[in-house]
Design an enzyme around this catalytic site. Structure first.
Site, PDB file in Angstrom:
ATOM      1  N   LYS A  31      10.404  42.547  32.032  1.00 11.09           N
ATOM      2  CA  LYS A  31      11.817  42.187  31.857  1.00 11.09           C
ATOM      3  C   LYS A  31      12.126  42.147  30.374  1.00 11.09           C
ATOM      4  CE  LYS A  31      15.036  41.230  34.926  1.00 11.09           C
ATOM      5  NZ  LYS A  31      15.161  42.007  36.161  1.00 11.09           N
ATOM      6  N   GLY A  39      29.914  36.708  47.544  1.00  6.11           N
ATOM      7  CA  GLY A  39      29.785  37.582  46.371  1.00  6.11           C
ATOM      8  C   GLY A  39      30.359  38.943  46.706  1.00  6.11           C
ATOM      9  N   TYR A  40      31.273  39.428  45.851  1.00  9.14           N
ATOM     10  CA  TYR A  40      31.867  40.742  46.131  1.00  9.14           C
ATOM     11  C   TYR A  40      31.811  41.631  44.895  1.00  9.14           C
ATOM     12  CZ  TYR A  40      34.337  43.674  49.486  1.00  9.14           C
ATOM     13  OH  TYR A  40      34.652  44.665  50.399  1.00  9.14           O
ATOM     14  N   GLY A  41      30.633  41.609  44.262  1.00  6.75           N
ATOM     15  CA  GLY A  41      30.362  42.557  43.188  1.00  6.75           C
ATOM     16  C   GLY A  41      29.838  43.835  43.811  1.00  6.75           C
ATOM     17  N   ALA A  61      26.802  44.772  44.920  1.00  4.07           N
ATOM     18  CA  ALA A  61      25.978  44.627  46.129  1.00  4.07           C
ATOM     19  C   ALA A  61      26.801  44.110  47.308  1.00  4.07           C
ATOM     20  CB  ALA A  61      24.795  43.702  45.858  1.00  4.07           C
ATOM     21  N   GLY A  62      27.659  43.120  47.065  1.00  4.38           N
ATOM     22  CA  GLY A  62      28.464  42.545  48.137  1.00  4.38           C
ATOM     23  C   GLY A  62      29.411  43.557  48.758  1.00  4.38           C
ATOM     24  N   TYR A  63      30.080  44.329  47.896  1.00  4.68           N
ATOM     25  CA  TYR A  63      31.014  45.346  48.397  1.00  4.68           C
ATOM     26  C   TYR A  63      30.285  46.410  49.212  1.00  4.68           C
ATOM     27  CZ  TYR A  63      33.299  49.895  48.330  1.00  4.68           C
ATOM     28  OH  TYR A  63      33.770  51.134  48.698  1.00  4.68           O
TER      29      TYR A  63
END
EC number: 1.4.1.3
Length: 420
Positions: free
Chosen positions: A105, A220-222, A224-226
């Site tokens: 990382k 969450g609707y970023g 991944a969510g969308y």
């Protein structure tokens, strides 16, 4: 924000997993420490002619299974402890997916919102110059993460090429690149697509006929969510009855259209007040009576305070660390099937691996090939973890760790780094 030291949490999770497997004391001691920590100073000329000095990190946690792999985060509150913890978690994530990688990382302490595009480019290139000696397509392969994107990866790859004076193989130095310079098809949807395969397999082990008409709530609707809302409704016929973002959520028992909700969010800054839906809080969304609950936003949203109120039959952890250890126990007692984050959201790193393979070989796959290969990887990993959980009568998170740590331990044994 999380109050506990992130790296201490990572070490405790490792110690917990060790109870369920045979591992030598020396190997456990080895696995509690990163193999390499690099801290760098990056001077950047700002647009006004002044020079600002930034601190950056790169942690290569363990390379027993192959080159280290992991994103680069730009965050004003970045800490070395967070980067170490995330590098450890990447080690387990690549191992549970059986990818030929270790975990790494990177991070820079910076508020990217305060930088112009030119300043971002100079910072990106400066970071690569600073860590150049410890990365390569065969040693450590970065990728985008918090507040970094394909454009930043493109600048970084270009800088690496300029220093190394190599072309094609250098494409594999970084993943998450734009398609025009070696990116892979299917990368945007990868996290959600991978999660969808694990949800599909989870319903099989629960004995459900299929997912058509089953309900799902997504926090969450970023990105991944969308994509998860779109895939679960369009490909599996599920009803997406609730979604949310940081400002709140919406509920419609008849189902929501993923694209229409996204358009509304882009126009109004939130999913709230979407026509035909009822506004709900994030807390209410988590406790809805649905078949599948997918936390896809931030960490530690299901805790000992609300775990008893979770009514979903499957909790699919699309976000990193959305369920606390205390809540794990409660969900396990309630008979809820958890798909832990290392497994559920590993589609992203898996398609990053596919991108690297395509770069190294110079042969590129169709979207169908990417999806088919991802399906095989996710399905195998799901049953590796599920069967371990059943066999040892432990919950899925512990099984996830056992599978991953066992694979890293075996590689260390075979290399002669540790003894039985």
């Amino acid at each position: 924000m999380v109050e506990q030291d992130p790296f201490e949490i990572a070490v405790k999770q490792l110690e917990r997993a060790a109870q369920y497997m045979k591992i030598s004391e020396e190997a456990l001691e080895f696995l509690k420490r990163p193999q390499r920590i690099v801290e760098v100073t990056i001077p950047v000329e700002m647009d006004d002619g002044t020079v600002k000095v930034f601190t950056g990190f790169r942690v290569q946690y363990n390379w027993a299974r192959g080159p280290t792999k992991g994103g680069i985060r730009w965050h004003p509150e970045e800490t070395l402890s967070t980067v170490k913890a995330l590098a450890a978690w990447m080690t387990w994530k690549t191992a549970v997916m059986d990818l030929p990688y270790g975990g790494g990382k990177g991070g820079i302490i910076v508020d990217p919102k305060k930088l112009s595009d030119r300043e971002k480019e100079r910072l990106a290139r400066g970071y690569i110059r600073a860590i150049y000696d410890v990365i390569s397509p065969y040693e450590d392969i970065p990728a985008p993460d918090v507040y970094t994107n394909p454009q930043i990866m493109a600048w970084m790859m270009d800088e690496y090429e300029a220093i190394s004076r190599r072309k094609t193989p250098a494409f594999g130095i970084i993943t998450g690149k734009p398609l025009s310079i070696g990116g892979s098809l299917g990368r945007n949807e990868a996290t959600a697509r991978g999660a969808s395969y694990t949800i599909r397999e989870a319903r099989k082990v629960l004995g459900w006929g299929d997912l058509k008409g089953k309900t799902i709530a997504i926090q969450g609707y970023g990105n991944a969510g969308y994509y998860l809302a779109k895939i679960m409704s369009e490909d599996y016929g599920m009803k997406v009855v609730a979604v949310s973002d940081s400002k709140g959520g919406i509920y419609n028992p008849d189902g929501l259209n993923a694209d229409e909700v996204l358009k509304w969010k882009q126009e109004h800054g939130s999913v709230k007040d979407f026509p035909g839906a009822t506004n709900i809080t994030n807390e209410e969304l988590l406790e809805l009576e649905v078949d599948v609950l997918a936390p896809a936003a931030i960490e530690e949203v299901i805790t000992k305070k609300n775990a008893d109120n979770i009514k979903a039959k499957i909790v699919a952890e699309v976000a990193n660390g959305p369920v606390t250890p205390e809540a794990d126990e409660i969900l396990f007692e309630k008979g809820i099937l958890q798909i832990p984050d290392f497994l559920c959201n590993a589609g992203g790193v898996t398609v990053s691996y596919f991108e690297w393979v395509q770069n190294i070989t110079g042969y590129y796959w169709t979207l169908e090939e990417v999806r088919e290969k991802l399906d095989k990887k996710m399905t195998k990993a799901f049953y590796d973890v599920y069967n371990t959980a059943k066999e040892k009568n432990i919950h899925m998170r512990d099984a996830d760790y056992v599978v991953a740590v066992q694979r890293v331990y075996q590689a260390m044994l075979d290399r002669g780094w540790v003894k039985h």
